[in-house]
Design a protein around this motif. Structure first.
Motif, PDB file in Angstrom:
ATOM      1  N   SER A  30      -3.732  12.929  36.947  1.00  0.00           N
ATOM      2  CA  SER A  30      -4.458  14.201  36.998  1.00  0.00           C
ATOM      3  C   SER A  30      -4.535  14.838  35.617  1.00  0.00           C
ATOM      4  O   SER A  30      -5.559  15.423  35.238  1.00  0.00           O
ATOM      5  CB  SER A  30      -3.775  15.160  37.975  1.00  0.00           C
ATOM      6  OG  SER A  30      -3.822  14.646  39.288  1.00  0.00           O
ATOM      7  N   ALA A  33      -7.126  13.039  33.634  1.00  0.00           N
ATOM      8  CA  ALA A  33      -8.451  13.428  34.121  1.00  0.00           C
ATOM      9  C   ALA A  33      -8.866  14.778  33.554  1.00  0.00           C
ATOM     10  O   ALA A  33     -10.008  14.956  33.108  1.00  0.00           O
ATOM     11  CB  ALA A  33      -8.462  13.468  35.652  1.00  0.00           C
ATOM     12  N   ARG A  34      -7.929  15.738  33.553  1.00  0.00           N
ATOM     13  CA  ARG A  34      -8.247  17.061  33.003  1.00  0.00           C
ATOM     14  C   ARG A  34      -8.508  16.982  31.503  1.00  0.00           C
ATOM     15  O   ARG A  34      -9.439  17.616  30.998  1.00  0.00           O
ATOM     16  CB  ARG A  34      -7.096  18.037  33.286  1.00  0.00           C
ATOM     17  CG  ARG A  34      -7.009  18.503  34.730  1.00  0.00           C
ATOM     18  CD  ARG A  34      -6.060  19.682  34.850  1.00  0.00           C
ATOM     19  NE  ARG A  34      -4.701  19.331  34.420  1.00  0.00           N
ATOM     20  CZ  ARG A  34      -3.770  18.840  35.219  1.00  0.00           C
ATOM     21  NH1 ARG A  34      -4.052  18.620  36.500  1.00  0.00           N
ATOM     22  NH2 ARG A  34      -2.568  18.571  34.774  1.00  0.00           N
ATOM     23  N   TRP A  38     -12.772  14.021  33.342  1.00  0.00           N
ATOM     24  CA  TRP A  38     -13.210  13.011  34.301  1.00  0.00           C
ATOM     25  C   TRP A  38     -12.740  13.397  35.702  1.00  0.00           C
ATOM     26  O   TRP A  38     -11.889  14.266  35.877  1.00  0.00           O
ATOM     27  CB  TRP A  38     -12.619  11.644  33.967  1.00  0.00           C
ATOM     28  CG  TRP A  38     -13.062  11.049  32.664  1.00  0.00           C
ATOM     29  CD1 TRP A  38     -13.971  11.563  31.783  1.00  0.00           C
ATOM     30  CD2 TRP A  38     -12.607   9.821  32.103  1.00  0.00           C
ATOM     31  NE1 TRP A  38     -14.105  10.731  30.710  1.00  0.00           N
ATOM     32  CE2 TRP A  38     -13.292   9.649  30.871  1.00  0.00           C
ATOM     33  CE3 TRP A  38     -11.704   8.853  32.520  1.00  0.00           C
ATOM     34  CZ2 TRP A  38     -13.078   8.546  30.053  1.00  0.00           C
ATOM     35  CZ3 TRP A  38     -11.483   7.741  31.709  1.00  0.00           C
ATOM     36  CH2 TRP A  38     -12.174   7.594  30.490  1.00  0.00           C
ATOM     37  N   SER A  39     -13.264  12.664  36.694  1.00  0.00           N
ATOM     38  CA  SER A  39     -12.725  12.776  38.035  1.00  0.00           C
ATOM     39  C   SER A  39     -11.372  12.069  38.073  1.00  0.00           C
ATOM     40  O   SER A  39     -11.094  11.180  37.249  1.00  0.00           O
ATOM     41  CB  SER A  39     -13.666  12.136  39.051  1.00  0.00           C
ATOM     42  OG  SER A  39     -13.694  10.727  38.873  1.00  0.00           O
ATOM     43  N   ARG A  40     -10.540  12.454  39.036  1.00  0.00           N
ATOM     44  CA  ARG A  40      -9.238  11.797  39.147  1.00  0.00           C
ATOM     45  C   ARG A  40      -9.403  10.316  39.476  1.00  0.00           C
ATOM     46  O   ARG A  40      -8.644   9.467  38.988  1.00  0.00           O
ATOM     47  CB  ARG A  40      -8.381  12.481  40.217  1.00  0.00           C
ATOM     48  CG  ARG A  40      -6.927  12.014  40.208  1.00  0.00           C
ATOM     49  CD  ARG A  40      -6.110  12.641  41.315  1.00  0.00           C
ATOM     50  NE  ARG A  40      -4.708  12.262  41.196  1.00  0.00           N
ATOM     51  CZ  ARG A  40      -4.213  11.071  41.527  1.00  0.00           C
ATOM     52  NH1 ARG A  40      -5.018  10.124  42.008  1.00  0.00           N
ATOM     53  NH2 ARG A  40      -2.915  10.816  41.382  1.00  0.00           N
TER      54      ARG A  40
END
Length: 234
Positions: A30, A33-34, A38-40
């Motif tokens: 996560s 991703a942050r 991006w998406s997880r």
């Protein structure tokens, strides 16, 4: 190589580089991703692939970090690739001319890291055991890398716009700050190959001891000679 393959390689590199932004070099899927926006699911795909390939390791808290394999690769790159020979062989003559330590630093995530240092043979010398990490915002080498390295995300340094513009215009950076418990003066210049900044060449001395105009002119001249040799124009 197809456009899709190039995009995959580029994203894989971004994931590896993202770990440099986290304290301790540890991050969850996560968090990656942050950091990358991006998406997880997308981050998990790349992180799990790198883990399967041996480049990342997962701990008991389900966070990932670079593996020893990545560390070995990094040390190999520093030893054999990070220092252009045209730079390395000029560092000792610069030490003899300025009688002060000469360093070469490269960008490493949120900091600059010294990858080679030559020192004068006298009581005051910054030894190889000294801290090799430099703040980007406050060190002369860091400011040079921020100003000239095209890989820097300058959106994170918008408050330094005027400072970095001045560094680009003059071709060098100068700092007067505390480092390793001492107040020091530093002058640094970029080493460019075309539009690519290879690193920052610098001289450091205790406050008040460095002849700053001489250091500046000497490093600028060395930069011109090094870049001319690398480009074949020497």
């Amino acid at each position: 190589m197809s456009g899709m393959s190039l995009q995959t390689v580029s994203k894989t590199i971004k994931v590896l580089e993202a770990f440099l932004q986290f304290d301790g070099g540890r991050a969850s899927v996560s968090g990656i991703a942050r950091e990358l926006g991006w998406s997880r699911a997308a981050a998990h795909q790349y992180v799990s692939t790198l883990a399967e390939g041996g480049w990342l390791q997962q701990d008991e808290e389900r966070e990932y970090r670079l593996s020893p394999r990545a560390a070995v690769f990094g040390r190999f790159a520093i030893e054999y690739s990070a220092i252009p020979p045209e730079v390395s062989r000029r560092m000792e003559p610069l030490v003899q001319l300025l009688n002060e330590p000469i360093s070469f630093a490269v960008l490493n995530g949120n900091e600059a890291i010294i990858v080679e240092r030559h020192e004068p043979k006298r009581p005051f010398a910054i030894t190889q055991a000294a801290e090799p990490h430099l703040e980007l915002r406050t060190s002369a080498s860091g400011m040079v890398l921020l100003a000239f390295d095209a890989h820097v995300d300058r959106a994170r340094f918008t408050d330094m716009g005027d400072t970095l513009a001045a560094v680009r215009a003059s071709g060098y950076a100068q700092s007067h700050s505390e480092w390793m418990g001492d107040v020091v003066d530093v002058v640094a210049v970029p080493i460019m190959l075309g539009q690519e900044c290879l690193g920052a060449l610098s001289v450091i001395a205790p406050s008040g001891r460095l002849d700053i105009p001489l250091a500046r002119d000497t490093l600028l001249r060395s930069r011109r000679e090094i870049e001319a040799e690398m480009s074949g124009d020497a």
